[in-house]
Design a protein around this motif. Structure first.
Motif, PDB file in Angstrom:
ATOM      1  N   VAL A 180     -12.107   0.912  10.305  1.00  0.00           N
ATOM      2  CA  VAL A 180     -11.787   1.825   8.762  1.00  0.00           C
ATOM      3  C   VAL A 180     -10.140   0.987   8.653  1.00  0.00           C
ATOM      4  CG1 VAL A 180     -11.838   3.022   7.184  1.00  0.00           C
ATOM      5  CG2 VAL A 180     -12.983   3.475   9.247  1.00  0.00           C
ATOM      6  N   ALA A 181     -10.410  -0.501   7.101  1.00  0.00           N
ATOM      7  CA  ALA A 181      -9.201  -0.913   7.182  1.00  0.00           C
ATOM      8  C   ALA A 181      -8.575   0.654   5.784  1.00  0.00           C
ATOM      9  CB  ALA A 181      -9.709  -2.304   6.368  1.00  0.00           C
ATOM     10  N   VAL A 182      -7.711   0.295   5.400  1.00  0.00           N
ATOM     11  CA  VAL A 182      -7.429   1.676   4.434  1.00  0.00           C
ATOM     12  C   VAL A 182      -6.985   0.250   3.452  1.00  0.00           C
ATOM     13  CG1 VAL A 182      -5.603   3.287   3.975  1.00  0.00           C
ATOM     14  CG2 VAL A 182      -6.332   3.382   5.927  1.00  0.00           C
ATOM     15  N   ARG A 183      -7.030   0.274   2.266  1.00  0.00           N
ATOM     16  CA  ARG A 183      -6.901  -0.359   1.470  1.00  0.00           C
ATOM     17  C   ARG A 183      -6.023  -0.150   0.001  1.00  0.00           C
ATOM     18  NH1 ARG A 183      -9.064  -4.486   3.783  1.00  0.00           N
ATOM     19  NH2 ARG A 183     -11.429  -4.930   3.084  1.00  0.00           N
ATOM     20  N   ASP A 184      -5.514   1.022   0.272  1.00  0.00           N
ATOM     21  CA  ASP A 184      -4.707   1.935  -0.911  1.00  0.00           C
ATOM     22  C   ASP A 184      -4.555   3.305  -0.965  1.00  0.00           C
ATOM     23  OD1 ASP A 184      -2.948   2.091  -3.474  1.00  0.00           O
ATOM     24  OD2 ASP A 184      -4.175   3.529  -4.259  1.00  0.00           O
ATOM     25  N   VAL A 185      -3.397   3.626  -0.629  1.00  0.00           N
ATOM     26  CA  VAL A 185      -2.917   5.413  -0.962  1.00  0.00           C
ATOM     27  C   VAL A 185      -1.808   5.873  -1.323  1.00  0.00           C
ATOM     28  CG1 VAL A 185      -1.932   7.388   0.936  1.00  0.00           C
ATOM     29  CG2 VAL A 185      -3.548   5.629   1.816  1.00  0.00           C
ATOM     30  N   SER A 186      -2.837   6.607  -2.232  1.00  0.00           N
ATOM     31  CA  SER A 186      -1.677   7.335  -3.677  1.00  0.00           C
ATOM     32  C   SER A 186      -1.979   8.741  -3.255  1.00  0.00           C
ATOM     33  CB  SER A 186      -1.849   7.022  -5.519  1.00  0.00           C
ATOM     34  OG  SER A 186      -3.352   7.128  -5.142  1.00  0.00           O
ATOM     35  N   VAL A 187      -0.509   9.463  -4.117  1.00  0.00           N
ATOM     36  CA  VAL A 187      -0.359  11.114  -3.775  1.00  0.00           C
ATOM     37  C   VAL A 187      -0.616  11.866  -5.515  1.00  0.00           C
ATOM     38  CG1 VAL A 187       0.873  11.112  -1.990  1.00  0.00           C
ATOM     39  CG2 VAL A 187       1.964  10.984  -3.974  1.00  0.00           C
ATOM     40  N   HIS A 188      -0.501  12.368  -5.933  1.00  0.00           N
ATOM     41  CA  HIS A 188      -0.758  12.837  -7.376  1.00  0.00           C
ATOM     42  C   HIS A 188      -1.055  14.170  -7.673  1.00  0.00           C
ATOM     43  CE1 HIS A 188      -3.667   9.211  -8.394  1.00  0.00           C
ATOM     44  NE2 HIS A 188      -3.443   8.973  -6.559  1.00  0.00           N
ATOM     45  N   LEU A 189       0.473  14.970  -8.565  1.00  0.00           N
ATOM     46  CA  LEU A 189       0.762  16.495  -9.164  1.00  0.00           C
ATOM     47  C   LEU A 189      -0.546  17.001  -9.381  1.00  0.00           C
ATOM     48  CD1 LEU A 189       3.462  17.471  -8.956  1.00  0.00           C
ATOM     49  CD2 LEU A 189       3.182  17.386 -10.917  1.00  0.00           C
ATOM     50  N   VAL A 190      -0.714  18.082  -8.991  1.00  0.00           N
ATOM     51  CA  VAL A 190      -2.090  18.824  -9.739  1.00  0.00           C
ATOM     52  C   VAL A 190      -0.743  20.149 -10.619  1.00  0.00           C
ATOM     53  CG1 VAL A 190      -3.595  19.968  -9.145  1.00  0.00           C
ATOM     54  CG2 VAL A 190      -3.426  18.040  -8.264  1.00  0.00           C
ATOM     55  N   PRO A 191      -1.294  20.528 -11.371  1.00  0.00           N
ATOM     56  CA  PRO A 191      -0.890  21.509 -11.762  1.00  0.00           C
ATOM     57  C   PRO A 191      -1.024  23.499 -11.436  1.00  0.00           C
ATOM     58  CG  PRO A 191      -1.176  20.417 -14.172  1.00  0.00           C
ATOM     59  CD  PRO A 191      -1.239  19.514 -12.301  1.00  0.00           C
ATOM     60  N   GLY A 192      -0.438  23.806 -11.098  1.00  0.00           N
ATOM     61  CA  GLY A 192      -0.812  25.133 -10.667  1.00  0.00           C
ATOM     62  C   GLY A 192      -1.030  24.742  -8.920  1.00  0.00           C
ATOM     63  N   SER A 193      -0.547  24.135  -8.428  1.00  0.00           N
ATOM     64  CA  SER A 193      -0.887  24.012  -6.796  1.00  0.00           C
ATOM     65  C   SER A 193       0.576  23.446  -6.302  1.00  0.00           C
ATOM     66  CB  SER A 193      -2.059  22.997  -6.251  1.00  0.00           C
ATOM     67  OG  SER A 193      -1.703  22.975  -4.924  1.00  0.00           O
ATOM     68  N   ASP A 194       1.090  23.461  -5.174  1.00  0.00           N
ATOM     69  CA  ASP A 194       2.490  23.174  -4.310  1.00  0.00           C
ATOM     70  C   ASP A 194       2.272  21.825  -3.978  1.00  0.00           C
ATOM     71  OD1 ASP A 194       0.909  24.818  -2.566  1.00  0.00           O
ATOM     72  OD2 ASP A 194       2.562  25.623  -1.952  1.00  0.00           O
ATOM     73  N   HIS A 195       0.985  21.298  -3.909  1.00  0.00           N
ATOM     74  CA  HIS A 195       0.716  20.549  -3.392  1.00  0.00           C
ATOM     75  C   HIS A 195       0.014  18.894  -4.103  1.00  0.00           C
ATOM     76  CE1 HIS A 195      -0.073  21.601   1.297  1.00  0.00           C
ATOM     77  NE2 HIS A 195       0.081  22.975   0.845  1.00  0.00           N
ATOM     78  N   ARG A 196       0.470  17.588  -3.682  1.00  0.00           N
ATOM     79  CA  ARG A 196       0.484  16.757  -4.476  1.00  0.00           C
ATOM     80  C   ARG A 196      -1.327  16.636  -4.181  1.00  0.00           C
ATOM     81  NH1 ARG A 196       4.034  15.118  -7.534  1.00  0.00           N
ATOM     82  NH2 ARG A 196       6.140  15.694  -6.503  1.00  0.00           N
ATOM     83  N   ALA A 197      -2.244  15.998  -4.568  1.00  0.00           N
ATOM     84  CA  ALA A 197      -3.630  15.599  -3.664  1.00  0.00           C
ATOM     85  C   ALA A 197      -3.431  14.558  -3.623  1.00  0.00           C
ATOM     86  CB  ALA A 197      -4.470  15.208  -4.991  1.00  0.00           C
TER      87      ALA A 197
END
Length: 290
Positions: free
Chosen positions: A255-272
Protein backbone atom coordinates in the motif's frame (compact mmCIF):
# COMPACT_ATOMS: atom_id res chain seq x y z
CA UNK A 1 11.30 4.50 25.83
CA UNK A 2 8.29 6.58 24.79
CA UNK A 3 10.22 9.81 25.37
CA UNK A 4 13.36 8.79 23.44
CA UNK A 5 12.97 11.62 20.87
CA UNK A 6 13.14 14.20 23.65
CA UNK A 7 16.29 12.59 25.00
CA UNK A 8 17.73 12.71 21.50
CA UNK A 9 17.01 16.44 21.28
CA UNK A 10 19.02 17.09 24.45
CA UNK A 11 21.95 14.86 23.49
CA UNK A 12 23.93 17.67 21.75
CA UNK A 13 24.15 19.53 25.06
CA UNK A 14 26.72 17.08 26.41
CA UNK A 15 28.76 17.49 23.22
CA UNK A 16 28.72 21.29 23.50
CA UNK A 17 29.76 21.21 27.18
CA UNK A 18 32.58 18.77 26.46
CA UNK A 19 33.87 20.97 23.62
CA UNK A 20 33.73 24.12 25.76
CA UNK A 21 35.68 22.34 28.52
CA UNK A 22 38.07 20.81 25.97
CA UNK A 23 37.40 17.28 27.16
CA UNK A 24 38.20 15.72 23.82
CA UNK A 25 37.60 12.09 24.76
CA UNK A 26 34.24 12.96 26.29
CA UNK A 27 33.42 15.08 23.23
CA UNK A 28 34.22 12.16 20.91
CA UNK A 29 31.95 9.85 22.90
CA UNK A 30 29.20 12.48 22.99
CA UNK A 31 29.49 12.90 19.21
CA UNK A 32 28.96 9.16 18.77
CA UNK A 33 25.86 9.34 20.95
CA UNK A 34 24.48 12.28 18.96
CA UNK A 35 25.15 10.40 15.73
CA UNK A 36 23.41 7.28 17.00
CA UNK A 37 20.32 9.29 17.99
CA UNK A 38 20.32 11.02 14.60
CA UNK A 39 20.48 7.72 12.71
CA UNK A 40 17.65 6.29 14.79
CA UNK A 41 15.34 9.29 14.93
CA UNK A 42 15.77 11.51 11.87
CA UNK A 43 14.33 9.04 9.31
CA UNK A 44 10.87 9.47 10.88
CA UNK A 45 10.84 13.08 9.72
CA UNK A 46 11.86 12.16 6.16
CA UNK A 47 9.58 10.48 3.63
CA UNK A 48 10.89 7.05 2.72
CA UNK A 49 10.61 4.79 -0.33
CA UNK A 50 7.16 3.46 -1.09
CA UNK A 51 5.68 0.94 -3.50
CA UNK A 52 4.71 2.25 -6.90
CA UNK A 53 0.92 2.10 -7.09
CA UNK A 54 -0.27 3.52 -10.39
CA UNK A 55 -3.97 4.30 -10.73
CA UNK A 56 -4.46 2.93 -7.22
CA UNK A 57 -7.75 2.53 -5.40
CA UNK A 58 -8.02 5.41 -2.91
CA UNK A 59 -8.88 4.69 0.72
CA UNK A 60 -8.94 7.21 3.56
CA UNK A 61 -8.86 5.83 7.10
CA UNK A 62 -9.13 7.52 10.48
CA UNK A 63 -8.57 6.48 14.06
CA UNK A 64 -9.58 8.38 17.20
CA UNK A 65 -9.48 7.57 20.89
CA UNK A 66 -12.63 9.07 22.44
CA UNK A 67 -11.31 9.28 26.04
CA UNK A 68 -14.02 7.22 27.70
CA UNK A 69 -16.68 8.72 25.44
CA UNK A 70 -15.86 12.33 26.33
CA UNK A 71 -14.77 13.41 22.84
CA UNK A 72 -16.96 15.91 21.02
CA UNK A 73 -19.09 13.79 18.70
CA UNK A 74 -19.77 16.59 16.22
CA UNK A 75 -16.03 17.19 15.75
CA UNK A 76 -15.44 13.50 15.05
CA UNK A 77 -18.28 13.31 12.56
CA UNK A 78 -17.23 16.62 11.04
CA UNK A 79 -13.76 15.23 10.33
CA UNK A 80 -15.30 12.15 8.73
CA UNK A 81 -17.49 14.31 6.50
CA UNK A 82 -14.96 17.01 5.52
CA UNK A 83 -12.10 14.60 4.90
CA UNK A 84 -14.27 11.99 3.15
CA UNK A 85 -13.17 9.21 5.48
CA UNK A 86 -13.97 5.70 4.25
CA UNK A 87 -13.02 3.70 7.35
CA UNK A 88 -13.12 4.84 10.96
CA UNK A 89 -11.75 3.13 14.06
CA UNK A 90 -12.89 4.44 17.43
CA UNK A 91 -11.34 3.47 20.76
CA UNK A 92 -12.78 3.96 24.25
CA UNK A 93 -16.21 3.92 22.65
CA UNK A 94 -19.11 3.96 25.11
CA UNK A 95 -22.81 3.29 24.33
CA UNK A 96 -23.68 6.91 25.15
CA UNK A 97 -20.97 8.25 22.86
CA UNK A 98 -22.11 6.01 20.03
CA UNK A 99 -25.62 7.44 20.35
CA UNK A 100 -24.20 10.97 20.21
CA UNK A 101 -22.12 10.10 17.16
CA UNK A 102 -25.14 8.66 15.34
CA UNK A 103 -27.20 11.72 16.28
CA UNK A 104 -24.43 13.87 14.74
CA UNK A 105 -24.66 11.91 11.48
CA UNK A 106 -22.16 9.05 11.73
CA UNK A 107 -24.63 6.37 10.61
CA UNK A 108 -25.54 8.46 7.55
CA UNK A 109 -21.89 8.85 6.52
CA UNK A 110 -20.58 5.42 7.51
CA UNK A 111 -23.61 3.10 7.61
CA UNK A 112 -21.72 -0.17 8.07
CA UNK A 113 -20.16 -1.11 11.39
CA UNK A 114 -18.69 -3.71 13.65
CA UNK A 115 -18.90 -1.99 17.02
CA UNK A 116 -18.61 -3.21 20.59
CA UNK A 117 -19.22 -0.15 22.81
CA UNK A 118 -18.60 -0.64 26.51
CA UNK A 119 -18.94 1.53 29.59
CA UNK A 120 -15.20 1.35 30.19
CA UNK A 121 -12.13 2.11 28.08
CA UNK A 122 -12.51 -1.34 26.51
CA UNK A 123 -15.10 -0.33 23.88
CA UNK A 124 -13.97 -0.22 20.24
CA UNK A 125 -15.69 0.09 16.88
CA UNK A 126 -15.04 -0.13 13.14
CA UNK A 127 -17.22 1.97 10.79
CA UNK A 128 -17.16 2.04 7.00
CA UNK A 129 -18.71 3.60 3.93
CA UNK A 130 -19.05 0.18 2.27
CA UNK A 131 -20.25 -3.19 3.66
CA UNK A 132 -18.09 -4.94 6.22
CA UNK A 133 -17.83 -8.68 6.74
CA UNK A 134 -17.08 -9.48 10.36
CA UNK A 135 -13.98 -11.58 11.02
CA UNK A 136 -13.04 -13.54 14.12
CA UNK A 137 -11.11 -11.51 16.67
CA UNK A 138 -7.52 -12.55 17.35
CA UNK A 139 -7.54 -10.97 20.81
CA UNK A 140 -7.56 -14.08 22.97
CA UNK A 141 -7.51 -12.15 26.25
CA UNK A 142 -10.69 -10.19 25.42
CA UNK A 143 -9.85 -7.44 27.91
CA UNK A 144 -10.52 -4.86 25.18
CA UNK A 145 -12.79 -5.11 22.15
CA UNK A 146 -10.70 -5.29 18.97
CA UNK A 147 -13.04 -5.83 16.00
CA UNK A 148 -11.77 -7.15 12.69
CA UNK A 149 -13.64 -7.00 9.40
CA UNK A 150 -13.14 -7.51 5.68
CA UNK A 151 -13.87 -4.68 3.25
CA UNK A 152 -14.26 -5.25 -0.50
CA UNK A 153 -13.41 -2.24 -2.68
CA UNK A 154 -14.70 -1.81 -6.25
CA UNK A 155 -11.85 -2.57 -8.62
CA UNK A 156 -9.54 -3.16 -5.69
CA UNK A 157 -8.53 -5.90 -3.32
CA UNK A 158 -10.25 -7.20 -0.22
CA UNK A 159 -8.87 -5.43 2.84
CA UNK A 160 -8.78 -6.98 6.28
CA UNK A 161 -9.20 -4.20 8.84
CA UNK A 162 -8.28 -4.38 12.49
CA UNK A 163 -8.98 -1.83 15.22
CA UNK A 164 -6.61 -2.23 18.17
CA UNK A 165 -6.30 -0.78 21.66
CA UNK A 166 -3.94 -2.74 23.93
CA UNK A 167 -3.91 -1.34 27.49
CA UNK A 168 -1.14 1.11 28.36
CA UNK A 169 1.99 -0.71 29.61
CA UNK A 170 2.01 1.04 32.97
CA UNK A 171 0.81 0.12 36.45
CA UNK A 172 0.97 -3.61 35.77
CA UNK A 173 -0.50 -4.78 32.43
CA UNK A 174 2.81 -4.84 30.50
CA UNK A 175 2.42 -8.55 29.77
CA UNK A 176 -1.15 -7.98 28.50
CA UNK A 177 -0.01 -5.10 26.27
CA UNK A 178 2.83 -7.15 24.84
CA UNK A 179 0.64 -10.22 24.32
CA UNK A 180 -2.02 -8.23 22.45
CA UNK A 181 0.55 -6.62 20.17
CA UNK A 182 2.09 -9.99 19.37
CA UNK A 183 -1.31 -11.46 18.47
CA UNK A 184 -1.87 -8.93 15.66
CA UNK A 185 -1.59 -10.93 12.40
CA UNK A 186 0.92 -9.52 9.97
CA UNK A 187 0.36 -8.99 6.24
CA UNK A 188 0.72 -11.99 3.97
CA UNK A 189 2.19 -10.86 0.65
CA UNK A 190 1.52 -14.28 -0.87
CA UNK A 191 -2.23 -13.55 -0.70
CA UNK A 192 -4.09 -10.85 -2.66
CA UNK A 193 -5.87 -9.72 0.51
CA UNK A 194 -4.34 -6.66 2.17
CA UNK A 195 -4.21 -5.98 5.90
CA UNK A 196 -4.48 -2.63 7.69
CA UNK A 197 -4.33 -2.13 11.45
CA UNK A 198 -5.23 1.17 13.10
CA UNK A 199 -5.89 2.47 16.56
CA UNK A 200 -4.32 3.43 19.87
CA UNK A 201 -1.34 1.09 20.24
CA UNK A 202 -0.12 2.72 23.46
CA UNK A 203 3.31 2.37 21.89
CA UNK A 204 5.70 4.62 20.01
CA UNK A 205 8.14 3.62 17.31
CA UNK A 206 10.77 3.36 20.05
CA UNK A 207 9.07 0.36 21.67
CA UNK A 208 10.55 -2.82 20.24
CA UNK A 209 7.17 -4.55 20.50
CA UNK A 210 5.74 -2.15 17.91
CA UNK A 211 8.93 -2.27 15.85
CA UNK A 212 8.51 -6.04 15.67
CA UNK A 213 5.23 -5.46 13.82
CA UNK A 214 7.06 -3.15 11.42
CA UNK A 215 10.14 -5.32 10.96
CA UNK A 216 9.55 -9.05 10.96
CA UNK A 217 5.80 -8.38 11.11
CA UNK A 218 5.91 -6.70 7.71
CA UNK A 219 3.77 -3.61 8.35
CA UNK A 220 4.67 -0.02 7.44
CA UNK A 221 3.80 2.87 9.76
CA UNK A 222 1.88 5.38 7.62
CA UNK A 223 3.23 8.44 9.46
CA UNK A 224 6.81 7.22 9.21
CA UNK A 225 6.36 6.52 5.49
CA UNK A 226 5.54 10.15 4.65
CA UNK A 227 7.86 11.85 7.15
CA UNK A 228 5.12 12.52 9.70
CA UNK A 229 6.49 10.19 12.35
CA UNK A 230 6.67 13.03 14.87
CA UNK A 231 3.10 14.23 14.49
CA UNK A 232 2.26 13.60 18.14
CA UNK A 233 -1.12 12.31 19.32
CA UNK A 234 -1.12 12.05 23.14
CA UNK A 235 -1.70 13.75 25.58
CA UNK A 236 -3.32 16.22 23.21
CA UNK A 237 -3.05 19.86 24.19
CA UNK A 238 -1.22 19.29 27.47
CA UNK A 239 2.14 20.70 28.46
CA UNK A 240 3.11 17.80 30.71
CA UNK A 241 3.96 15.13 29.96
CA UNK A 242 5.20 16.18 26.52
CA UNK A 243 3.22 14.75 23.64
CA UNK A 244 4.22 11.46 22.05
CA UNK A 245 2.93 9.40 19.12
CA UNK A 246 0.99 6.33 20.23
CA UNK A 247 -1.88 6.33 17.70
CA UNK A 248 -0.91 4.71 14.40
CA UNK A 249 -2.08 3.43 11.05
CA UNK A 250 -0.11 0.35 9.98
CA UNK A 251 -0.39 -0.65 6.34
CA UNK A 252 0.46 -3.63 4.17
CA UNK A 253 3.82 -3.04 2.40
CA UNK A 254 2.00 -3.12 -0.96
CA UNK A 255 0.00 0.00 0.00
CA UNK A 256 1.24 3.50 -0.83
CA UNK A 257 0.69 6.23 1.75
CA UNK A 258 -0.18 9.60 0.22
CA UNK A 259 -0.75 11.74 3.31
CA UNK A 260 -1.06 11.57 7.11
CA UNK A 261 -2.48 14.29 9.35
CA UNK A 262 -3.44 14.63 13.02
CA UNK A 263 -6.40 16.61 14.36
CA UNK A 264 -7.37 17.92 17.77
CA UNK A 265 -10.71 16.62 19.07
CA UNK A 266 -12.21 18.65 21.95
CA UNK A 267 -12.91 16.53 24.99
CA UNK A 268 -10.38 13.83 24.08
CA UNK A 269 -6.79 13.48 25.25
CA UNK A 270 -5.84 11.97 21.85
CA UNK A 271 -5.54 13.59 18.45
CA UNK A 272 -7.28 11.83 15.60
CA UNK A 273 -5.09 10.40 12.85
CA UNK A 274 -6.19 10.42 9.20
CA UNK A 275 -4.23 8.58 6.51
CA UNK A 276 -4.83 8.74 2.76
CA UNK A 277 -3.81 5.51 1.04
CA UNK A 278 -3.53 4.13 -2.47
CA UNK A 279 -4.22 0.39 -2.80
CA UNK A 280 -3.16 -1.72 -5.76
CA UNK A 281 -6.01 -2.62 -8.05
CA UNK A 282 -7.22 -6.19 -8.30
CA UNK A 283 -5.70 -7.99 -11.29
CA UNK A 284 -8.00 -8.23 -14.24
CA UNK A 285 -8.94 -11.73 -15.33
CA UNK A 286 -8.92 -12.24 -19.08
CA UNK A 287 -11.40 -14.73 -20.41
CA UNK A 288 -10.34 -16.50 -23.57
CA UNK A 289 -13.09 -17.22 -26.03
CA UNK A 290 -12.33 -19.87 -28.68
Amino acid sequence: MAFTPYVGLTSPLALVVALVLRRWAVAALAALVVGAFALALLPRAIAGPQPVVRDGVPLRVMTANLYLGRADARTVVGLVERRHVDVLALEELTPEELRRLDAAGLRRLLPYRDADPRRTAAGTGLFARRPLRRLAQVNSLNVVAEPRAALALPGGPVVELGAVHPPAPVHGPVATWRHMLREIPGPDVTRPTLRLVLGDFNATLDHHDLRDLLGAGGYVDAGDAVGAGYDTTWPAGRRFPPEITIDHVLVDPRVAVRDVSVHLVPGSDHRAVIATLALPRAPRVRVRVD
